[in-house]
Scaffold this motif. Structure first.
Motif, mmCIF file in Angstrom:
data_model
loop_
_atom_site.group_PDB
_atom_site.id
_atom_site.type_symbol
_atom_site.label_atom_id
_atom_site.label_comp_id
_atom_site.label_asym_id
_atom_site.label_seq_id
_atom_site.Cartn_x
_atom_site.Cartn_y
_atom_site.Cartn_z
ATOM 1 N N GLU A 91 0.824 -1.207 0.000
ATOM 2 C CA GLU A 91 0.000 0.000 0.000
ATOM 3 C C GLU A 91 0.861 1.260 0.000
ATOM 4 O O GLU A 91 0.538 2.249 -0.684
ATOM 5 N N ARG A 92 1.960 1.250 0.736
ATOM 6 C CA ARG A 92 2.768 2.456 0.891
ATOM 7 C C ARG A 92 3.313 2.953 -0.431
ATOM 8 O O ARG A 92 3.280 4.147 -0.738
ATOM 9 N N THR A 93 3.823 2.037 -1.261
ATOM 10 C CA THR A 93 4.479 2.473 -2.499
ATOM 11 C C THR A 93 3.640 2.207 -3.748
ATOM 12 O O THR A 93 4.062 2.548 -4.852
ATOM 13 N N GLY A 94 2.472 1.595 -3.596
ATOM 14 C CA GLY A 94 1.577 1.423 -4.726
ATOM 15 C C GLY A 94 2.085 0.472 -5.789
ATOM 16 O O GLY A 94 1.802 0.669 -6.981
ATOM 17 N N GLN A 95 2.812 -0.546 -5.396
ATOM 18 C CA GLN A 95 3.261 -1.585 -6.318
ATOM 19 C C GLN A 95 3.135 -2.959 -5.656
ATOM 20 O O GLN A 95 2.961 -3.068 -4.433
ATOM 21 N N TYR A 96 3.252 -3.982 -6.484
ATOM 22 C CA TYR A 96 3.307 -5.356 -5.999
ATOM 23 C C TYR A 96 4.763 -5.810 -5.908
ATOM 24 O O TYR A 96 5.604 -5.387 -6.709
ATOM 25 N N TYR A 97 5.054 -6.701 -4.950
ATOM 26 C CA TYR A 97 6.352 -7.384 -4.952
ATOM 27 C C TYR A 97 6.129 -8.877 -5.154
ATOM 28 O O TYR A 97 5.086 -9.431 -4.785
ATOM 29 N N TYR A 98 7.118 -9.507 -5.743
ATOM 30 C CA TYR A 98 7.034 -10.916 -6.120
ATOM 31 C C TYR A 98 7.594 -11.805 -5.015
ATOM 32 O O TYR A 98 8.623 -11.499 -4.418
ATOM 33 N N HIS A 99 6.894 -12.922 -4.765
ATOM 34 C CA HIS A 99 7.392 -13.919 -3.801
ATOM 35 C C HIS A 99 7.060 -15.312 -4.343
ATOM 36 O O HIS A 99 5.901 -15.689 -4.465
ATOM 37 N N ALA A 100 8.078 -16.062 -4.687
ATOM 38 C CA ALA A 100 7.872 -17.412 -5.206
ATOM 39 C C ALA A 100 7.345 -18.342 -4.118
ATOM 40 O O ALA A 100 6.734 -19.368 -4.418
ATOM 41 N N PHE A 101 7.581 -17.968 -2.863
ATOM 42 C CA PHE A 101 7.160 -18.811 -1.748
ATOM 43 C C PHE A 101 6.176 -18.014 -0.881
ATOM 44 O O PHE A 101 5.183 -17.531 -1.408
ATOM 45 N N LEU A 102 6.423 -17.846 0.393
ATOM 46 C CA LEU A 102 5.503 -17.100 1.243
ATOM 47 C C LEU A 102 5.566 -15.599 0.958
ATOM 48 O O LEU A 102 6.597 -15.088 0.527
ATOM 49 N N ARG A 103 4.492 -14.890 1.276
ATOM 50 C CA ARG A 103 4.520 -13.437 1.111
ATOM 51 C C ARG A 103 5.550 -12.803 2.039
ATOM 52 O O ARG A 103 6.029 -11.693 1.789
ATOM 53 N N GLU A 104 5.887 -13.505 3.126
ATOM 54 C CA GLU A 104 6.929 -13.031 4.036
ATOM 55 C C GLU A 104 8.327 -13.320 3.517
ATOM 56 O O GLU A 104 9.318 -13.040 4.201
ATOM 57 N N GLN A 105 8.420 -13.887 2.293
ATOM 58 C CA GLN A 105 9.704 -14.233 1.681
ATOM 59 C C GLN A 105 9.833 -13.554 0.316
ATOM 60 O O GLN A 105 9.789 -14.217 -0.724
ATOM 61 N N PRO A 106 9.997 -12.242 0.273
ATOM 62 C CA PRO A 106 10.116 -11.549 -1.014
ATOM 63 C C PRO A 106 11.354 -11.995 -1.792
ATOM 64 O O PRO A 106 12.423 -12.190 -1.216
ATOM 65 N N ASP A 107 11.199 -12.145 -3.094
ATOM 66 C CA ASP A 107 12.306 -12.586 -3.943
ATOM 67 C C ASP A 107 13.305 -11.459 -4.189
ATOM 68 O O ASP A 107 12.918 -10.339 -4.536
ATOM 69 N N LEU A 108 14.576 -11.800 -4.057
ATOM 70 C CA LEU A 108 15.624 -10.876 -4.457
ATOM 71 C C LEU A 108 15.654 -10.760 -5.980
ATOM 72 O O LEU A 108 15.329 -11.721 -6.690
ATOM 73 N N ASN A 109 16.069 -9.612 -6.461
ATOM 74 C CA ASN A 109 16.181 -9.366 -7.900
ATOM 75 C C ASN A 109 17.595 -9.705 -8.356
ATOM 76 O O ASN A 109 18.494 -8.867 -8.319
ATOM 77 N N TRP A 110 17.800 -10.927 -8.782
ATOM 78 C CA TRP A 110 19.138 -11.378 -9.165
ATOM 79 C C TRP A 110 19.612 -10.777 -10.484
ATOM 80 O O TRP A 110 20.783 -10.917 -10.845
ATOM 81 N N HIS A 111 18.739 -10.089 -11.202
ATOM 82 C CA HIS A 111 19.192 -9.358 -12.383
ATOM 83 C C HIS A 111 20.053 -8.153 -11.988
ATOM 84 O O HIS A 111 20.792 -7.624 -12.824
ATOM 85 N N ASN A 112 19.963 -7.732 -10.755
ATOM 86 C CA ASN A 112 20.683 -6.558 -10.268
ATOM 87 C C ASN A 112 22.094 -6.973 -9.811
ATOM 88 O O ASN A 112 22.247 -7.757 -8.871
ATOM 89 N N PRO A 113 23.155 -6.455 -10.449
ATOM 90 C CA PRO A 113 24.522 -6.835 -10.059
ATOM 91 C C PRO A 113 24.845 -6.529 -8.602
ATOM 92 O O PRO A 113 25.652 -7.249 -7.981
ATOM 93 N N ALA A 114 24.226 -5.497 -8.036
ATOM 94 C CA ALA A 114 24.490 -5.164 -6.637
ATOM 95 C C ALA A 114 24.002 -6.272 -5.711
ATOM 96 O O ALA A 114 24.639 -6.558 -4.680
ATOM 97 N N VAL A 115 22.891 -6.911 -6.050
ATOM 98 C CA VAL A 115 22.387 -8.038 -5.269
ATOM 99 C C VAL A 115 23.368 -9.208 -5.336
ATOM 100 O O VAL A 115 23.699 -9.829 -4.319
ATOM 101 N N ARG A 116 23.855 -9.470 -6.522
ATOM 102 C CA ARG A 116 24.761 -10.611 -6.692
ATOM 103 C C ARG A 116 26.066 -10.381 -5.918
ATOM 104 O O ARG A 116 26.606 -11.308 -5.315
ATOM 105 N N GLU A 117 26.564 -9.167 -5.919
ATOM 106 C CA GLU A 117 27.797 -8.888 -5.184
ATOM 107 C C GLU A 117 27.563 -8.947 -3.679
ATOM 108 O O GLU A 117 28.412 -9.437 -2.933
ATOM 109 N N ALA A 118 26.398 -8.460 -3.233
ATOM 110 C CA ALA A 118 26.080 -8.546 -1.803
ATOM 111 C C ALA A 118 26.002 -9.996 -1.360
ATOM 112 O O ALA A 118 26.466 -10.360 -0.264
ATOM 113 N N PHE A 119 25.438 -10.840 -2.218
ATOM 114 C CA PHE A 119 25.333 -12.249 -1.842
ATOM 115 C C PHE A 119 26.698 -12.934 -1.901
ATOM 116 O O PHE A 119 26.984 -13.817 -1.088
#
Length: 543
Positions: free
Chosen positions: A164-192
């Protein structure tokens, strides 16, 4: 903490090829403080048992900080230990204790998603212009104001959650409490990558990558097509074929990046949870750019339990992996039905003999070695969020996660409190203490099979030569230039006879009462009996 110079020595084969791997689900292994949940100090108290059993590596399910909505697979801090399990100092003590006994530690890691309480996601959902917004998969509503596409969560319902706060949906392949990381983002891959380095520097010998096949999603967010095989007997989560969320080409390059991180540290291993049985398993090994050392293979847990079906599954798998790839066989796990319940206690001995005589690395789950059954836990009493959200389709993972039975006491030696899950039936005889006192128990068979594989060149690295299985007997040979073993496994409750040309000697049998027995032209198998015989050749063997 153990330094590089005091790490366990390397065998002529890579250690992950020569050892047996034992999965520990820490909630259910050993409780030290009476809260009914297993922990790291509890595991530490059982390290001598692991050394006695002979395993060469432990695969440890997640112990990171977590709200425990999915029992640790929803991680809120990748570089800390959840207080439920102990502290980082406890973890270091476990690593050192295992290494002192020449046992490696493989840590479960979950790259696909975090907890919604992870600091990364808290920042990401704080505003659309937050620097970490693109660390997760966000999308505008569809033209009708509904979710962006038809993707389904594996835990039921849409895979999209409205924010509701940002007016978008987020994706979760599993539980809604488990939002999916965006692995297309190089910053995510380096953090991991930094997460992996943190644990590697702490002495971890490798990782098992959870849900590795679903790291990447289609950036166009195209709808998945209908599943033509779907019917009312299937869970509603199977309504569509997961074409645009599973095993995407980019996923393979992301696994290659993870492998490169491990390859910068000597003598480490990367295991991966993969999907689709044997059909896609070959690509998870990689080629010029390597991916997993061991893409996990659970076909033994999925095949019909008859000689022809088992032989077919083995053949399909061997032919599906690349030339020169090292096989791996899994007999149990924290989300797979118990083998002793699936095939029966007598055939559990045959399954164990098969596991340790096939070519490749054997992996089994805590309690398999004592024939632990799946506990009877109804949907109404389920703790597993999978069963709670998709009830009635046999998806409950609680039964295989019941606590380990160490003795015949009221709480089976697992805890002084109330176990977090019921212990199950037949605790009095299916426990470690009872079976350690029986030289012919299933536990004794596991220990002898582990030791035999560790010391017998034909089992460790010999050729696998399938034989034509006749009737109820699964037959194959393991051979080196100067060693030959015949493995004959009777998967029925009737007696069988195998005709041989040339004699030999029984090295080990599943009932542990024929060791050293000479074998002539006939090998007699009692009901539910398996035999490993030296220098025996079947008559008219069609190889």
């Amino acid at each position: 903490m153990m330094n590089q110079q005091t790490r366990p020595s390397v065998n002529p084969l890579a250690w992950w090829k020569s050892c047996s791997i034992y999965q520990i689900y820490p909630r259910s292994f050993q409780d030290s403080d009476g809260d009914g949940v297993g922990d790291l100090p509890g595991l530490l108290s059982r390290v001598d048992y692991l050394a006695w059993l002979g395993v060469g590596a432990v695969w440890l399910s997640p112990v990171y900080r977590s709200p425990m909505v999915d029992f640790g697979y929803d991680i809120s801090d990748y570089t800390d230990i959840d207080p439920l399990f102990g502290t980082l100092a406890d973890f270091d003590r476990v690593v050192d204790a295992l290494h002192e006994r020449r046992i490696r530690l493989i840590l479960d890691v979950v790259p696909n998603h975090t907890s919604d309480q992870h600091s990364w996601f808290i920042e990401s959902r704080s505003s659309r212009d937050n620097p970490r917004r693109d660390w997760y998969v966000w999308a505008d509503p569809g033209p009708d104001g509904l979710p962006p596409n038809n993707w389904l969560s594996r835990f039921g319902g849409s895979a999209w959650e409205w924010d509701e706060r940002t007016g978008q949906y987020y994706y979760h392949a599993f539980l809604r409490e488990q939002p999916d990381l965006n692995w297309h983002n190089p910053a995510v891959r380096e953090a991991f990558a930094d997460v992996l380095r943190f644990w590697l520097r702490r002495g971890v010998d490798g990782f098992r990558v959870d849900a590795s096949a679903v790291l990447a999603e289609d950036p166009l967010l195209r709808d998945d097509p209908p599943n033509p095989d779907f019917d009312a007997e299937m869970p509603p989560t199977d309504k569509f074929k997961r074409v645009f969320t599973d095993i995407r080409p980019e996923t393979m390059s992301y696994i290659e990046e993870m492998r490169a991180v491990l390859d910068a540290f000597p003598d480490r291993v990367l295991l991966g949870e993969v999907q689709e049985g044997f059909r896609h398993i070959g690509q998870f090994y990689g080629g010029e750019r390597p991916r997993f050392h061991l893409p996990l293979n659970s076909l033994l847990l999925e095949t019909d339990w008859d000689a022809a079906s088992i032989a077919a599954r083995i053949d399909q798998y061997i032919n599906a992996i690349p030339d020169g790839a090292w096989p791996v066989w899994v007999l149990g796990g924290h989300d797979k039905p118990r083998i002793a319940t699936r095939v029966g206690l007598q055939q559990a001995r045959i399954a164990a003999m098969l596991l340790f005589t096939l070519s490749g690395t054997p992996i089994f789950f805590e309690g398999d070695e004592i024939g632990m059954p799946s506990s009877q836990i109804s949907s109404e009493d389920a703790c597993d969020p999978f069963e709670i959200r998709v009830p009635g389709f046999g998806l409950n993972r609680d039964p295989e996660r019941a606590p380990m039975r160490w003795d015949a006491s009221e709480k089976a030696g697992f805890t002084t409190g109330e176990p977090w899950l019921p212990l199950g039936d037949d605790v009095a005889q299916r426990n470690v203490a009872f079976e350690r006192g029986d030289e012919r128990s299933l536990l004794s068979l596991y220990r002898q099979l582990i030791a035999l594989r560790q010391t017998e060149p034909a089992l460790l690295a010999g050729d696998f030569r399938p034989l034509r299985s006749r009737g109820n007997v699964l037959l194959f040979r393991r051979c080196t230039r100067d060693r030959q073993l015949l493995i004959a496994l009777n998967v029925s409750d009737g007696s069988e006879t195998v005709s041989l040309r040339g004699g030999g000697m029984v090295r080990l049998n599943s009932l542990l009462d024929r060791i050293g027995e000479p074998v002539d032209s006939q090998l007699y198998l009692r009901p539910n009996e398996g035999v490993i015989a030296e220098s025996c050749v079947p008559e008219r063997a069609n190889e």
